[in-house]
Design an enzyme around this catalytic site. Structure first.
Site, PDB file in Angstrom:
ATOM      1  N   ARG A 268      -5.743 -39.366  24.177  1.00 45.64           N
ATOM      2  CA  ARG A 268      -4.387 -38.886  24.462  1.00 45.64           C
ATOM      3  C   ARG A 268      -4.404 -37.401  24.805  1.00 45.64           C
ATOM      4  NH1 ARG A 268       0.158 -41.132  20.506  1.00 45.64           N
ATOM      5  NH2 ARG A 268       1.288 -39.990  22.096  1.00 45.64           N
TER       6      ARG A 268
ATOM      7  N   ASP B 272      -1.633 -27.914  15.498  1.00 43.94           N
ATOM      8  CA  ASP B 272      -2.530 -28.771  16.281  1.00 43.94           C
ATOM      9  C   ASP B 272      -3.988 -28.362  16.143  1.00 43.94           C
ATOM     10  OD1 ASP B 272      -0.264 -29.327  19.094  1.00 43.94           O
ATOM     11  OD2 ASP B 272      -0.300 -30.063  17.037  1.00 43.94           O
TER      12      ASP B 272
ATOM     13  N   ARG C 268       5.926 -40.062  22.110  1.00 46.99           N
ATOM     14  CA  ARG C 268       7.155 -39.446  21.623  1.00 46.99           C
ATOM     15  C   ARG C 268       7.708 -38.421  22.604  1.00 46.99           C
ATOM     16  NH1 ARG C 268       9.317 -35.667  19.187  1.00 46.99           N
ATOM     17  NH2 ARG C 268      10.610 -35.840  17.347  1.00 46.99           N
TER      18      ARG C 268
ATOM     19  N   CYS D 238       5.963 -41.442  13.644  1.00 47.37           N
ATOM     20  CA  CYS D 238       4.604 -41.567  14.184  1.00 47.37           C
ATOM     21  C   CYS D 238       3.664 -41.269  13.015  1.00 47.37           C
ATOM     22  CB  CYS D 238       4.391 -40.619  15.362  1.00 47.37           C
ATOM     23  SG  CYS D 238       3.915 -38.993  14.875  1.00 47.37           S
TER      24      CYS D 238
ATOM     25  N   ARG E 125       9.413 -37.121  12.410  1.00 39.55           N
ATOM     26  CA  ARG E 125       9.642 -36.488  13.717  1.00 39.55           C
ATOM     27  C   ARG E 125      10.982 -36.910  14.335  1.00 39.55           C
ATOM     28  NH1 ARG E 125       4.137 -36.480  17.095  1.00 39.55           N
ATOM     29  NH2 ARG E 125       5.148 -34.706  18.116  1.00 39.55           N
TER      30      ARG E 125
ATOM     31  N   LYS F 281      -2.148 -30.430  27.869  1.00 44.06           N
ATOM     32  CA  LYS F 281      -1.301 -31.635  27.743  1.00 44.06           C
ATOM     33  C   LYS F 281       0.129 -31.214  27.424  1.00 44.06           C
ATOM     34  CE  LYS F 281      -1.317 -33.941  23.695  1.00 44.06           C
ATOM     35  NZ  LYS F 281      -0.004 -34.114  23.054  1.00 44.06           N
ATOM     36  N   ASN F 282       0.275 -30.284  26.473  1.00 45.57           N
ATOM     37  CA  ASN F 282       1.608 -29.944  25.977  1.00 45.57           C
ATOM     38  C   ASN F 282       2.374 -28.995  26.884  1.00 45.57           C
ATOM     39  OD1 ASN F 282       1.028 -31.667  23.944  1.00 45.57           O
ATOM     40  ND2 ASN F 282       0.767 -30.098  22.364  1.00 45.57           N
TER      41      ASN F 282
HETATM   42  C1  EPZ Z   1       5.158 -30.501  19.959  1.00 45.82           C
HETATM   43  O1  EPZ Z   1       5.695 -31.655  19.341  1.00 45.82           O
HETATM   44  C2  EPZ Z   1       3.745 -30.882  20.369  1.00 45.82           C
HETATM   45  N1  EPZ Z   1       3.787 -31.989  21.326  1.00 45.82           N
HETATM   46  C3  EPZ Z   1       2.944 -31.275  19.128  1.00 45.82           C
HETATM   47  O2  EPZ Z   1       1.608 -31.535  19.550  1.00 45.82           O
HETATM   48  C4  EPZ Z   1       2.925 -30.089  18.163  1.00 45.82           C
HETATM   49  O3  EPZ Z   1       2.244 -30.457  16.994  1.00 45.82           O
HETATM   50  C5  EPZ Z   1       4.368 -29.697  17.824  1.00 45.82           C
HETATM   51  O4  EPZ Z   1       5.092 -29.407  19.038  1.00 45.82           O
HETATM   52  C6  EPZ Z   1       4.440 -28.467  16.928  1.00 45.82           C
HETATM   53  O5  EPZ Z   1       3.794 -27.396  17.548  1.00 45.82           O
HETATM   54  C7  EPZ Z   1       4.090 -31.729  22.619  1.00 45.82           C
HETATM   55  O6  EPZ Z   1       4.339 -30.604  22.999  1.00 45.82           O
HETATM   56  C8  EPZ Z   1       4.102 -32.913  23.545  1.00 45.82           C
HETATM   57  P1  EPZ Z   1       8.499 -30.088  16.998  1.00 45.82           P
HETATM   58  P2  EPZ Z   1       7.282 -31.703  18.983  1.00 45.82           P
HETATM   59  O7  EPZ Z   1       9.777 -30.629  17.515  1.00 45.82           O
HETATM   60  O8  EPZ Z   1       8.053 -30.967  19.983  1.00 45.82           O
HETATM   61  C9  EPZ Z   1      10.727 -31.424  13.020  1.00 45.82           C
HETATM   62  C10 EPZ Z   1      -0.411 -32.707  19.671  1.00 45.82           C
HETATM   63  O9  EPZ Z   1      -1.270 -32.936  18.810  1.00 45.82           O
HETATM   64  N2  EPZ Z   1      11.876 -31.741  13.889  1.00 45.82           N
HETATM   65  O10 EPZ Z   1       8.188 -28.649  17.191  1.00 45.82           O
HETATM   66  O11 EPZ Z   1       7.622 -33.130  18.732  1.00 45.82           O
HETATM   67  C11 EPZ Z   1       9.534 -32.322  13.265  1.00 45.82           C
HETATM   68  O12 EPZ Z   1       9.669 -33.519  12.507  1.00 45.82           O
HETATM   69  C12 EPZ Z   1       1.060 -32.851  19.334  1.00 45.82           C
HETATM   70  O13 EPZ Z   1      -0.663 -32.313  20.834  1.00 45.82           O
HETATM   71  C13 EPZ Z   1      13.075 -32.148  13.305  1.00 45.82           C
HETATM   72  O14 EPZ Z   1      13.192 -32.260  12.084  1.00 45.82           O
HETATM   73  O15 EPZ Z   1       7.289 -30.932  17.592  1.00 45.82           O
HETATM   74  C14 EPZ Z   1       8.375 -31.479  12.803  1.00 45.82           C
HETATM   75  O16 EPZ Z   1       8.261 -31.598  11.401  1.00 45.82           O
HETATM   76  C15 EPZ Z   1       1.284 -33.389  17.932  1.00 45.82           C
HETATM   77  N3  EPZ Z   1      14.134 -32.437  14.115  1.00 45.82           N
HETATM   78  C16 EPZ Z   1       8.810 -30.056  13.167  1.00 45.82           C
HETATM   79  O17 EPZ Z   1      10.232 -30.124  13.372  1.00 45.82           O
HETATM   80  C17 EPZ Z   1      14.062 -32.338  15.485  1.00 45.82           C
HETATM   81  O18 EPZ Z   1      15.077 -32.590  16.175  1.00 45.82           O
HETATM   82  C18 EPZ Z   1       8.177 -29.521  14.442  1.00 45.82           C
HETATM   83  O19 EPZ Z   1       8.382 -30.490  15.446  1.00 45.82           O
HETATM   84  C19 EPZ Z   1      12.833 -31.933  16.055  1.00 45.82           C
HETATM   85  C20 EPZ Z   1      11.758 -31.635  15.239  1.00 45.82           C
END
Ligand code: EPZ
Length: 421
Positions: A397, A305, A93, A117, A122, A22-23
């Site tokens: 999902r 994850d 998202r 979420c 996020r 998915k990711n």
């Molecule tokens: C990706 O989400 C994945 N989703 C998530 O998988 C996964 O948990 C996550 O990466 C971490 O590995 C997809 O790829 C579609 P991040 P993403 O930006 O990109 C903070 C699943 O279960 N942050 O790496 O949204 C954020 O709040 C899903 O398949 C900021 O503060 O995650 C989080 O605490 C859930 N500011 C941390 O960074 C920003 O601008 C990591 O988020 C961006 C992120």
């Protein structure tokens, strides 16, 4: 809303194929907005999030055809709205990852702010800072962020924190910028690496994906490609835990072993046998599982994850384990539901202390987010009696027809359509 009903107790044995990630699929679908000609993706998982992304691409003006093999023709986007509306962004998202491609290819993007979420706030501040560094003019109004740029220009940008989506958005935008971009403190996830492979096949010039520094030399245009989505390391890890806790013996066909080292070494620490072979990963569960300590980290560390799923393994281990979540601020919502099934878990801030083994007994539980719902299915597989997991739209999902795929392994599991919530 559907529910899944499980009668626990059986060992899982046999072979299960790991489907496309998915990711990996979601950002690559966004990348198809960058090109002048159609892109075809194969091994696309049939998931509600992928369907939502297809809907967004259509709203943006793309022709999107097919399900397992998906062809995206972006040539209608220029006349489109270049907007990702709230209704779609709030349901998924990952929609914000159309921002970089739209801005780079069409000079404008209007994206609904995603809002929080279940697992945390996020925000997308890093996405926006990175695009601003490339020359985007950004305005916020009525819950939308509007970005404009005649032509993005290469820049050096250091992320304040490691973000998968932020890395992907800014990397995609930089492919069509004038000049060279150097991104530092980037995410190293396999899905970031696979996106870079796709972008380079499209004609981009990206180096360093998979390390903490990525360099992108801007080009004038990109062309559509044909690409097979890589297998899902989180789905594979989830099935591995299912085999481990049921004392099973399961071959995870096509499991992307090279992207699973942190999960495999944690499974082995718990006494699970993981045999890497030419067709994937064979997982053999022991009579007694050993307690483990897990701390989630950006790749190549232990993936957040897989945190909820590994917690179920810890509840079945003989002793005290600890699970610490460092990526998201609210990713323990599976804990109260696991406790209702009989687990002994104490949460203190971002750390959970687990005492096992657990004599799970089935009852009705509620899914709250994608990976939490997977952990409830896992617990149901080892619980005495019947476990009903409700609101399984969360599960759908990220897992394609999980009940149909676990049944041939010996799981007593079925889906009841349209059940009461
Ligand atoms: C990706 O989400 C994945 N989703 C998530 O998988 C996964 O948990 C996550 O990466 C971490 O590995 C997809 O790829 C579609 P991040 P993403 O930006 O990109 C903070 C699943 O279960 N942050 O790496 O949204 C954020 O709040 C899903 O398949 C900021 O503060 O995650 C989080 O605490 C859930 N500011 C941390 O960074 C920003 O601008 C990591 O988020 C961006 C992120």
């Amino acid at each position: 809303m559907d529910k899944i009903v499980i009668n626990g107790g059986g060992r899982l044995e046999g072979e299960i194929r790991v489907f496309g990630a998915k990711n990996a699929a979601l950002p690559i679908l966004c990348a198809s907005l960058l090109t002048d000609t159609p892109t075809t993706l194969r091994h696309v998982p049939q998931l509600s999030d992928v369907k939502t992304m297809g809907k967004l691409l259509r709203e943006l003006g793309c022709q999107v055809e097919g399900e397992r093999a998906v062809t995206i023709d972006p040539r209608g986007v220029a006349q489109g709205s270049l907007m990702a509306p709230y209704e779609l962004v709030k349901t998924m998202r990952a929609s914000v990852t159309v921002m970089g491609p739209l801005l780079a290819r069409y000079g404008k993007a209007e994206i609904s702010l995603p809002g929080g979420c279940a697992i945390g706030a996020r925000p997308i501040d890093q996405h926006l800072r990175g695009l601003e560094a490339l020359g985007a003019e950004i305005e916020m109004h009525h819950g939308y962020v509007e970005l404009r740029a005649k032509r993005l220009r290469g820049a050096r940008f250091v992320f304040d924190l490691v973000t998968v989506g932020g890395t992907q958005n800014v990397m995609m935008a930089a492919t069509l910028a004038r000049g060279t971009t150097r991104l530092e403190n980037v995410a190293r996830e396999p899905e970031v690496q696979d996106l870079a492979v796709v972008l380079n096949k499209m004609g981009a010039r990206i180096r360093g994906a998979g390390t903490s520094v990525i360099e992108i030399e801007g080009v004038d245009n990109l062309t559509g490609i044909d690409h097979a989505i890589l297998p899902d390391r989180i789905e594979a890890g989830t099935f591995a835990v299912a085999a481990a806790i049921t004392k099973g013996d399961v071959l995870l066909r096509d499991a992307p072993v090279d992207h699973m080292h942190a999960v495999i070494s944690k499974l082995e620490e718990a006494g699970v046998r993981c045999l890497v072979g030419p067709h994937g990963l064979r997982v053999i569960g022991p009579e007694v599982l050993q307690p483990i300590d897990v701390v989630t980290r950006p790749h190549p560390g232990f993936p957040t994850d897989m945190q909820a799923q590994m917690m179920v393994l810890a509840t079945m281990a003989d002793g005290q384990s600890m699970v610490t979540e460092t990526i998201f601020e609210n990713r323990f919502m599976h804990v109260p539901e696991l406790c209702r099934l009989g687990a002994n878990i104490q949460v203190n801030g971002n750390a959970a202390v687990i005492r096992g083994p657990t004599d799970y007994s089935g009852t009705t539980v509620m899914a709250t987010d994608l990976r939490a719902s997977a952990s409830l299915v896992l617990a149901g597989l080892v619980a005495k009696g019947t476990t009903e997991v409700r609101r399984v739209y969360h599960l759908d999902r990220g897992y394609e027809t999980i009940e149909k795929r676990l049944r041939p392994l010996g799981a007593n599991i079925e889906r009841i359509h349209g059940a009461s919530s």
